[in-house]
Every structure is written in structure tokens, then in C-alpha cells.
Design an enzyme around this catalytic site. Sequence first.
Site, PDB file in Angstrom:
ATOM      1  N   GLU A  73      33.940  44.470 -18.266  1.00  0.00           N
ATOM      2  CA  GLU A  73      33.043  44.783 -17.146  1.00  0.00           C
ATOM      3  C   GLU A  73      31.563  44.773 -17.530  1.00  0.00           C
ATOM      4  O   GLU A  73      30.744  45.395 -16.863  1.00  0.00           O
ATOM      5  CB  GLU A  73      33.415  46.139 -16.550  1.00  0.00           C
ATOM      6  CG  GLU A  73      34.797  46.148 -15.929  1.00  0.00           C
ATOM      7  CD  GLU A  73      35.042  47.404 -15.102  1.00  0.00           C
ATOM      8  OE1 GLU A  73      35.171  47.266 -13.887  1.00  0.00           O
ATOM      9  OE2 GLU A  73      35.078  48.497 -15.688  1.00  0.00           O
ATOM     10  N   HIS A  92      28.309  52.862 -16.540  1.00  0.00           N
ATOM     11  CA  HIS A  92      29.506  52.662 -15.707  1.00  0.00           C
ATOM     12  C   HIS A  92      30.540  53.674 -16.179  1.00  0.00           C
ATOM     13  O   HIS A  92      30.830  53.770 -17.365  1.00  0.00           O
ATOM     14  CB  HIS A  92      30.059  51.248 -15.836  1.00  0.00           C
ATOM     15  CG  HIS A  92      31.441  51.146 -15.244  1.00  0.00           C
ATOM     16  ND1 HIS A  92      31.707  51.550 -13.948  1.00  0.00           N
ATOM     17  CD2 HIS A  92      32.629  50.751 -15.763  1.00  0.00           C
ATOM     18  CE1 HIS A  92      33.002  51.403 -13.703  1.00  0.00           C
ATOM     19  NE2 HIS A  92      33.584  50.918 -14.789  1.00  0.00           N
ATOM     20  N   HIS A  94      34.186  56.333 -15.029  1.00  0.00           N
ATOM     21  CA  HIS A  94      35.309  56.659 -14.155  1.00  0.00           C
ATOM     22  C   HIS A  94      35.279  58.177 -13.935  1.00  0.00           C
ATOM     23  O   HIS A  94      36.275  58.866 -14.070  1.00  0.00           O
ATOM     24  CB  HIS A  94      36.634  56.205 -14.777  1.00  0.00           C
ATOM     25  CG  HIS A  94      36.673  54.753 -15.138  1.00  0.00           C
ATOM     26  ND1 HIS A  94      37.609  54.210 -15.988  1.00  0.00           N
ATOM     27  CD2 HIS A  94      35.887  53.710 -14.758  1.00  0.00           C
ATOM     28  CE1 HIS A  94      37.376  52.907 -16.124  1.00  0.00           C
ATOM     29  NE2 HIS A  94      36.339  52.586 -15.387  1.00  0.00           N
ATOM     30  N   HIS A 162      37.915  53.496  -8.401  1.00  0.00           N
ATOM     31  CA  HIS A 162      37.592  53.063  -9.760  1.00  0.00           C
ATOM     32  C   HIS A 162      36.629  54.028 -10.462  1.00  0.00           C
ATOM     33  O   HIS A 162      36.977  54.590 -11.486  1.00  0.00           O
ATOM     34  CB  HIS A 162      36.983  51.651  -9.648  1.00  0.00           C
ATOM     35  CG  HIS A 162      36.661  50.992 -10.937  1.00  0.00           C
ATOM     36  ND1 HIS A 162      36.477  49.634 -11.062  1.00  0.00           N
ATOM     37  CD2 HIS A 162      36.446  51.486 -12.176  1.00  0.00           C
ATOM     38  CE1 HIS A 162      36.187  49.336 -12.314  1.00  0.00           C
ATOM     39  NE2 HIS A 162      36.164  50.446 -13.006  1.00  0.00           N
TER      40      HIS A 162
END
Length: 248
Positions: A73, A92, A94, A162
Site C-alpha cells: 500500500e 496509514h 488500521h 480497513h
Amino acid sequence: MSERDDLVLAYRILAAHGVVDAYGHVSLRTARNPARYLLARAMAPELVTADDIIEFDLDSNPVKDPGVALYLERYIHGEIFKLRPDINAVVHNHSPSVIPFGVTNVPLRPLFNTAAFIGDGVPTFEIRDFQDSGDIIVKTPYLGLSLAKTLGERPAALMRGHGAVVVGESLMLAVVRSVYLERSAKLQMQAMLIAGAGGKIVYLDEREAAATGARQASAGTWKRTWELWCIKARAQIESEQKAKRRRT
Ligand SMILES: [Zn+2]
């Protein structure tokens, strides 16, 4: 401290606050060349060291073949850096408490002072709008760009089912926002639970959110937070290095 060392601390701080676990990553645009950024190789954030940091161009290709696995990603980072020249760091994650707000129509709202940056809300990236393969991983430049466009000028975007992406003009800001986004989401869920259906919750209003954000920036509030977290992260790294030396 080099940029690589700063980035290692950012990985450790995010892990220490439960914003990332074995997954998730943080990047830093290089000061020397704004068309390059630093990101770790594919690995658990808590284990990242300066040797694991790799330099990428904005198409998310490594500048030199590193001979190691890369995050699938990574396009999230490159595409946001392309679209947002004002942004120098991207997280990024979760982040567990944030995820429920990406899968319901309950908006994330600024509940307390250190989450004032949420302002009038953050957008949600619905990957089904951009591909129908059933895969929810942002693993192409097109998906990265689509996410960057959804983020727009905001400090964060939720990713349905996500996680989230959080950005900052500095590494400190991206990390601080990530930690307080997680904390704010958790507090909002608790407040909603206490208030019950139809109960009253008082969020920061537009004026308070704007004034608090501005005061925190000028008063160096984040600097105090950041220094504390860096001290703890450095202590953790030093104790790991000592333990390693004892074993060898
Ligand atoms: Zn992810």
C-alpha cells in the site's frame, strides 16, 4: 537526529499508542528533495530501525533496488505527496476505534481539545466506488490517487472496512493527529454509549475547533507531547539495543 531516525521514532510512537499493530506505516517527505519520501520496508512498525528505511520517488518506486519486500500500500503515500505539496508526512493505519466510523453513518466529530483538528468531520474512502474486485487493499497508483482525492484538503480520511489515512505538514503533526484520532473515536463511542439513543453529546463547535487548533499550533502544545513520546521511544530502542548486545 537524521530524518531516518525521526521516522523510526514515529513508527515506535504509533505502535506504543495502539494506532498500528503488525500493520500500518508512516512516511516522511525528504527535505532535500520534495519528490522523494522515506518509508520502511514491509515489516511490523514496532521493529523498524533506521536500516529498514527506504527512499522512494513519488510513483512509489524505490530509488535503489532494496532487495526486500515493500509495503503493497505504499501508493497511498506517493499519491498523497503528489496531490498535497503542503503535506510532508502520511500515516496509514488500521486504528481500531476509528474503524466503526468508517462502516456506519455516524460521523466522527471533535469531542475534546486535542482532537480539534477533526473540525467539521473527515471523509470516508469507499474503495467499491473505484474497483469491484472485492480487494480492499490500496495496492495500485490509481487507488492511491483515488484515496488522495477523497482526502482532499482534510487532515484525515477514513477507509471503509480497513482503517484510515492521516496527514500532516510535519511528521510530528501526522503522528499526533493519528494518536488523537484514535483516542477521540474511542471517547466518542463511550459518550454515545452513556448518552444512549437520543441522548445529548456536546461536541466542540466550529468556533471552538478553529480557535483550539490555532492555539495548539502557536503554543507549542504538540512539541511537549512529541518530546515526551520521543523520549519514551528512544528509551525503548536503547533497551532493545542493550539486550541485543548482551545476547551477542
Ligand atoms: Zn492497510
